[in-house]
Enzyme design. Structure first.
Site, PDB file in Angstrom:
ATOM      1  N   LYS A 197      40.320 -13.309  23.191  1.00  0.00           N
ATOM      2  CA  LYS A 197      41.182 -14.497  23.073  1.00  0.00           C
ATOM      3  C   LYS A 197      40.354 -15.781  23.059  1.00  0.00           C
ATOM      4  CE  LYS A 197      45.607 -12.739  24.622  1.00  0.00           C
ATOM      5  NZ  LYS A 197      46.734 -12.866  25.557  1.00  0.00           N
TER       6      LYS A 197
ATOM      7  N   LYS B 110      44.265  -2.443  17.054  1.00  0.00           N
ATOM      8  CA  LYS B 110      45.636  -2.268  17.552  1.00  0.00           C
ATOM      9  C   LYS B 110      46.607  -3.166  16.776  1.00  0.00           C
ATOM     10  CE  LYS B 110      46.342  -5.660  21.169  1.00  0.00           C
ATOM     11  NZ  LYS B 110      46.889  -6.073  22.428  1.00  0.00           N
TER      12      LYS B 110
ATOM     13  N   LYS C  98      50.700  -8.885  17.471  1.00  0.00           N
ATOM     14  CA  LYS C  98      51.539 -10.000  17.017  1.00  0.00           C
ATOM     15  C   LYS C  98      50.707 -11.082  16.358  1.00  0.00           C
ATOM     16  CE  LYS C  98      54.347  -9.676  21.215  1.00  0.00           C
ATOM     17  NZ  LYS C  98      54.591 -10.285  22.534  1.00  0.00           N
TER      18      LYS C  98
HETATM   19  P1  TYM Z   1      51.847  -7.663  25.940  1.00  0.00           P
HETATM   20  O1  TYM Z   1      53.032  -8.553  25.951  1.00  0.00           O
HETATM   21  O2  TYM Z   1      50.666  -8.030  25.144  1.00  0.00           O
HETATM   22  O3  TYM Z   1      52.268  -6.223  25.469  1.00  0.00           O
HETATM   23  C1  TYM Z   1      53.373  -5.553  26.064  1.00  0.00           C
HETATM   24  C2  TYM Z   1      53.104  -4.077  26.150  1.00  0.00           C
HETATM   25  O4  TYM Z   1      52.887  -3.535  24.848  1.00  0.00           O
HETATM   26  C3  TYM Z   1      51.700  -2.752  24.851  1.00  0.00           C
HETATM   27  N1  TYM Z   1      51.132  -2.812  23.502  1.00  0.00           N
HETATM   28  C4  TYM Z   1      50.863  -1.742  22.744  1.00  0.00           C
HETATM   29  N2  TYM Z   1      51.033  -0.430  22.968  1.00  0.00           N
HETATM   30  C5  TYM Z   1      50.681   0.415  21.978  1.00  0.00           C
HETATM   31  N3  TYM Z   1      50.158   0.011  20.790  1.00  0.00           N
HETATM   32  C6  TYM Z   1      49.980  -1.300  20.521  1.00  0.00           C
HETATM   33  N4  TYM Z   1      49.488  -1.684  19.344  1.00  0.00           N
HETATM   34  C7  TYM Z   1      50.326  -2.234  21.532  1.00  0.00           C
HETATM   35  N5  TYM Z   1      50.293  -3.591  21.603  1.00  0.00           N
HETATM   36  C8  TYM Z   1      50.767  -3.921  22.814  1.00  0.00           C
HETATM   37  C9  TYM Z   1      50.822  -3.385  25.901  1.00  0.00           C
HETATM   38  O5  TYM Z   1      49.847  -2.493  26.382  1.00  0.00           O
HETATM   39  C10 TYM Z   1      51.833  -3.740  26.965  1.00  0.00           C
HETATM   40  O6  TYM Z   1      52.110  -2.614  27.779  1.00  0.00           O
HETATM   41  N6  TYM Z   1      49.453  -8.440  30.193  1.00  0.00           N
HETATM   42  C11 TYM Z   1      50.623  -7.770  29.648  1.00  0.00           C
HETATM   43  C12 TYM Z   1      51.912  -8.249  30.239  1.00  0.00           C
HETATM   44  C13 TYM Z   1      51.952  -8.166  31.726  1.00  0.00           C
HETATM   45  C14 TYM Z   1      52.005  -6.990  32.492  1.00  0.00           C
HETATM   46  C15 TYM Z   1      52.046  -7.427  33.849  1.00  0.00           C
HETATM   47  C16 TYM Z   1      52.037  -5.631  32.184  1.00  0.00           C
HETATM   48  C17 TYM Z   1      51.960  -9.228  32.573  1.00  0.00           C
HETATM   49  N7  TYM Z   1      52.013  -8.776  33.841  1.00  0.00           N
HETATM   50  C18 TYM Z   1      52.107  -6.513  34.886  1.00  0.00           C
HETATM   51  C19 TYM Z   1      52.092  -4.724  33.247  1.00  0.00           C
HETATM   52  C20 TYM Z   1      52.128  -5.161  34.574  1.00  0.00           C
HETATM   53  C21 TYM Z   1      50.634  -8.057  28.162  1.00  0.00           C
HETATM   54  O7  TYM Z   1      50.051  -8.954  27.697  1.00  0.00           O
HETATM   55  O8  TYM Z   1      51.430  -7.299  27.443  1.00  0.00           O
END
Ligand code: TYM
Length: 333
Positions: free
Chosen positions: A115, A197, A200
């Protein structure tokens, strides 16, 4: 409260529309897990602002994600569903945990490095501190299990390290959580570059399928998906990453096993295969999109869900924070 059940926590950021990667790696599993676990699901808007957001858009995306959670089958009667910024304990615990986290550890985080490269004009402290806030999210609820995609594995490991460090410095305070990664779909690849991966924020969004895409867009994106020159639909992520990625998507959206999927496309060309994957995704998303749109019309209901969720989450988070404050020596009256 269901004390006999293990506590499960996860969150998604309300940035943009979700991708089918978010859905497959996370949200879909949230639904399947809500019977077995005591589930807490958050909308991580405090994480979202580590990258500059348009305020009106962030507000819209927040409600949109809440409606999507519910449209996908997350049941607010069974789970705690809430907005991170509504529970002030997150920021407070993150501050305390900052003092148990080393700058070097944060500098080494892959997501921070990625990032920082992408947002070189805005490498703010929040971006670096992101994993500590995530640790606070998880540890506040004495979480046993965290279902996430593999891109979050490193953040989960640091959460465990911080919890163990704190427990060792004082006395057992936090449950040390385990990650829960699905066998199929924990890393959905970009359709045009399956080694990467699906995200977005890719430069070329033709490789990203959004939960909000219409049927024509979905079909077009799958038609252009990268495969290989073998003309054989087989699951082998090492040698056939494109085809295997499509098979994972197909398997998840149809509920068929990988063997069933392979058998179905035996002797068929990639054109038919890609169209079938597109159809399966579009067919599954249509009712979710309709339900999400219906829910978004009912602001009173959505606000009610957030209000109840925040009250419940705050009660639980408050208990942990009080324990932490006592242990670190904050005078209490
Ligand atoms: P975020 O919003 O980027 O993504 C949400 C969830 O989607 C999963 N993910 C994927 N899984 C499979 N293939 C992909 N291409 C893919 N892209 C995204 C991510 O692994 C995630 O599970 N930091 C976290 C949000 C968060 C969180 C937490 C998660 C904040 N606090 C506490 C667990 C526990 C995040 O950015 O997710």
């Amino acid at each position: 409260m269901q004390k006999d059940k293990k506590i499960l926590y996860s969150a998604v950021q309300p940035t943009n529309s979700l991708t089918i990667g978010n859905y497959i790696g996370a949200v879909k599993n949230f639904v399947a897990l809500q019977e077995e676990y005591d589930c807490i699901y958050a909308i991580a808007n405090m994480h979202a602002i580590t990258v500059r957001q348009d305020p009106a858009q962030l507000r819209r995306n927040t409600l949109s994600l809440l409606a999507l959670y519910i449209a996908c089958g997350v049941d607010p009667e069974k789970c705690v569903l809430y907005l991170q910024s509504h529970v002030h304990e997150h920021a407070e615990l993150a501050w305390a945990l900052n003092t148990f986290t080393y700058v070097g550890e944060m500098e080494r985080m892959t997501q921070f490095k990625d990032k920082s490269a992408r947002h070189a004009d805005n490498i703010n402290m929040g971006l670096m501190d992101y994993p500590v806030l995530m640790a606070a999210d998880i540890l506040l609820y004495q979480t046993d299990v965290v279902p996430v995609g593999v891109d979050q594995r490193q953040h989960l490991e640091i959460t465990r390290d911080i919890a163990i460090r704190f427990n060792n410095a004082y006395s057992p305070t936090f449950t040390v959580p385990e990650g829960l990664f699905m066998k199929v779909g924990a890393k959905i690849g970009d359709l045009l570059d399956p080694a990467k991966k699906m995200s977005k924020s890719s430069e070329n969004l033709n490789g990203t399928v959004f939960m909000s895409d219409d049927r024509d867009t979905i079909m077009r994106k799958f038609r252009r998906a990268v495969t290989d020159s073998e003309a054989c639909v087989k699951y082998d992520p090492e040698t056939k990453p494109g085809v295997s990625n499509l098979l994972s998507i197909y398997s998840v959206f149809t509920g068929k096993s990988m063997e069933e999927c392979e058998r179905e496309f035996e002797g068929k060309g990639y054109g038919d295969f890609k169209a079938a994957v597109g159809e399966a995704v579009a067919d599954s998303l249509a009712p979710v999109q309709a339900e999400q749109a219906r829910l978004l019309e009912d602001r009173q209901y959505l606000d009610g869900v957030l209000k109840a969720g925040a009250a419940n989450a705050a009660r639980r988070a408050g208990r942990t924070l009080a324990k932490v404050y006592k242990k670190i020596g904050f005078y209490q009256i």
